[in-house]
Design an enzyme around this catalytic site. Sequence first.
Site, PDB file in Angstrom:
ATOM      1  N   ASP A  19       0.843  -1.192   0.000  1.00 50.68           N
ATOM      2  CA  ASP A  19       0.000   0.000   0.000  1.00 50.68           C
ATOM      3  C   ASP A  19       0.877   1.239   0.000  1.00 50.68           C
ATOM      4  OD1 ASP A  19      -2.550   1.114  -0.085  1.00 50.68           O
ATOM      5  OD2 ASP A  19      -2.530   1.542   2.044  1.00 50.68           O
ATOM      6  N   HIS A  71      -3.737  14.130   1.213  1.00 50.79           N
ATOM      7  CA  HIS A  71      -3.919  13.251   2.366  1.00 50.79           C
ATOM      8  C   HIS A  71      -2.701  13.300   3.286  1.00 50.79           C
ATOM      9  CE1 HIS A  71      -4.884   9.792   4.831  1.00 50.79           C
ATOM     10  NE2 HIS A  71      -3.767   9.200   4.452  1.00 50.79           N
ATOM     11  N   GLU A  96     -10.186   4.052   4.434  1.00 57.62           N
ATOM     12  CA  GLU A  96      -9.340   4.775   3.498  1.00 57.62           C
ATOM     13  C   GLU A  96      -9.803   4.431   2.094  1.00 57.62           C
ATOM     14  OE1 GLU A  96      -5.194   5.502   5.947  1.00 57.62           O
ATOM     15  OE2 GLU A  96      -5.183   4.120   4.245  1.00 57.62           O
ATOM     16  N   GLU A 116      -9.386   4.082  -1.580  1.00 59.78           N
ATOM     17  CA  GLU A 116      -8.203   3.911  -2.416  1.00 59.78           C
ATOM     18  C   GLU A 116      -8.572   3.258  -3.749  1.00 59.78           C
ATOM     19  OE1 GLU A 116      -4.759   2.231  -0.655  1.00 59.78           O
ATOM     20  OE2 GLU A 116      -5.229   2.902   1.380  1.00 59.78           O
ATOM     21  N   ASP A 161      -8.780   0.396   2.606  1.00 60.97           N
ATOM     22  CA  ASP A 161      -7.722  -0.016   3.534  1.00 60.97           C
ATOM     23  C   ASP A 161      -8.169   0.362   4.947  1.00 60.97           C
ATOM     24  OD1 ASP A 161      -5.258  -0.875   4.511  1.00 60.97           O
ATOM     25  OD2 ASP A 161      -4.358   1.096   4.275  1.00 60.97           O
ATOM     26  N   ARG A 191      -6.796   3.576  13.887  1.00 62.13           N
ATOM     27  CA  ARG A 191      -5.874   4.695  14.055  1.00 62.13           C
ATOM     28  C   ARG A 191      -5.179   4.705  15.405  1.00 62.13           C
ATOM     29  NH1 ARG A 191      -4.883   6.067   8.919  1.00 62.13           N
ATOM     30  NH2 ARG A 191      -6.750   6.776   7.818  1.00 62.13           N
ATOM     31  N   GLN A 250      -2.543   1.962  15.247  1.00 64.72           N
ATOM     32  CA  GLN A 250      -1.519   2.444  14.317  1.00 64.72           C
ATOM     33  C   GLN A 250      -0.635   3.518  14.954  1.00 64.72           C
ATOM     34  OE1 GLN A 250      -3.186   4.191  10.781  1.00 64.72           O
ATOM     35  NE2 GLN A 250      -1.206   4.735   9.911  1.00 64.72           N
ATOM     36  N   LYS A 280      -3.309  -1.985  10.427  1.00 63.62           N
ATOM     37  CA  LYS A 280      -3.720  -2.064   9.027  1.00 63.62           C
ATOM     38  C   LYS A 280      -4.023  -3.492   8.579  1.00 63.62           C
ATOM     39  CE  LYS A 280      -2.849   2.234   7.453  1.00 63.62           C
ATOM     40  NZ  LYS A 280      -3.753   3.047   6.618  1.00 63.62           N
ATOM     41  N   THR A 291      -8.545  -5.654   4.467  1.00 64.80           N
ATOM     42  CA  THR A 291      -8.534  -4.751   3.320  1.00 64.80           C
ATOM     43  C   THR A 291      -9.602  -5.258   2.361  1.00 64.80           C
ATOM     44  OG1 THR A 291      -6.156  -4.328   3.533  1.00 64.80           O
ATOM     45  CG2 THR A 291      -7.172  -3.810   1.416  1.00 64.80           C
ATOM     46  N   GLU A 351      -9.344  12.533   8.483  1.00 65.44           N
ATOM     47  CA  GLU A 351      -9.279  13.878   7.893  1.00 65.44           C
ATOM     48  C   GLU A 351     -10.624  14.592   7.970  1.00 65.44           C
ATOM     49  OE1 GLU A 351      -6.959  13.739   3.952  1.00 65.44           O
ATOM     50  OE2 GLU A 351      -7.564  11.675   4.371  1.00 65.44           O
TER      51      GLU A 351
END
Length: 392
Positions: free
Chosen positions: A121, A128, A189, A191, A223, A227, A230, A243, A247, A348
């Site tokens: 990834d 971002h 996420e 993607e 993904d 948080r 992480q 992560k 996925t 975000e």
Amino acid sequence: MKTPLTTWVPGAAGSHFDVDNLPYGVFSQPGEEPRVGVRVGDFVLDLAPVAAAEMLDVHHVFEERSLNALMAEGRTVRESVRRWVTGLLTEDPERDLVEPHLVPLTDVTLHLPVEVADYVDFYASEHHATNVGRIFRPDGEALLPNWKHLPVGYHGRAGTVVASGTPVVRPTGQRPGGGFGPSARLDVEAELGFVVGTASELGTPVPYHAFADHVFGVVGLNDWSARDIQAWEYVPLGPFLGKSFATSVSPWVTPIEALDAAWVDLPGQDPEPLPYLGPGETKGLDIDVEIVVNGDVISRPPYRTMYWSPAQMLAHLTVNGASVRTGDLYGSGTISGPEPDQRGSLLEIGWGEETAFLADGDEVTLRYTAPGTGGGRIALGDVTGRVEPARG
């Protein structure tokens, strides 16, 4: 300009799944083994019996439980099969043979389309990366010194790539300060994923101009990210358990050829990347994304704003001599645009607020469209996942 081909398939002409799209997937019907099909309109064409009836040289690849055998045949076969399928669905003399093998989508189960070999990834959106840097380093530089010199990435976990519709169990792990428990900051996420068809040789880099020789097609990709897990683990070696739990990818792989009308110039790269990244020569993709949470569209990230191109990511992935294999998957990283309503993650969108993240029972769908070669728009497959409570 060529006149767009017209399909005889009921309801397919002018849809997001017209004959300028024709994504591949793996489907099954009750009591039958999964096999390869292609989507047209609201039908799946069962390719195996049609290919066998026409004595196609590669008819056996459509009987497999994944697209890997078809993808391994390489670019020439990929393009030839696409022409063959297009002819089947646009030429009236083929209708009597083909129509009995069109199966309504409502009658099938869709499966993970690819046996994933490796998963990498990237982190290719400047918007971002800048947003994340400002959230976590408000008093420092938003982008780290290497970011505009190379496509930053991490190696993920192929075994937890799942098909759209698979429930996502809230992960448990260590959180900041050494606490332990279910993640309280579960995120998405949005993607784009790139699926490798043709393998490369160990020790030989794949040049940026060979992108279409190796990449079979694209998938929508979510993904999922914990948080809090992480944040505690990613220094000094990067993402790991925050992560690797899931996925999600779309059940349809859109062939690269279906995106011929979607290639656009990159927004601009400064400083100029090193020659192996093809500065000024590689392109981005004009793909619109929607993030839908519990039925509401909360953001519309545009893929055309990405800093690093798909070809540059592949070139960087292999520049050290690492090989790619049939079924390798690499993700673009979160797609975010310059505006607040174009952000590709809840981190975000909520600017780090605790209440911004997913609750148990929430359902997330990512939707994608792009310009088609027929003059309208085509759709990539949706990516959906519902959050289930942590186990154990």
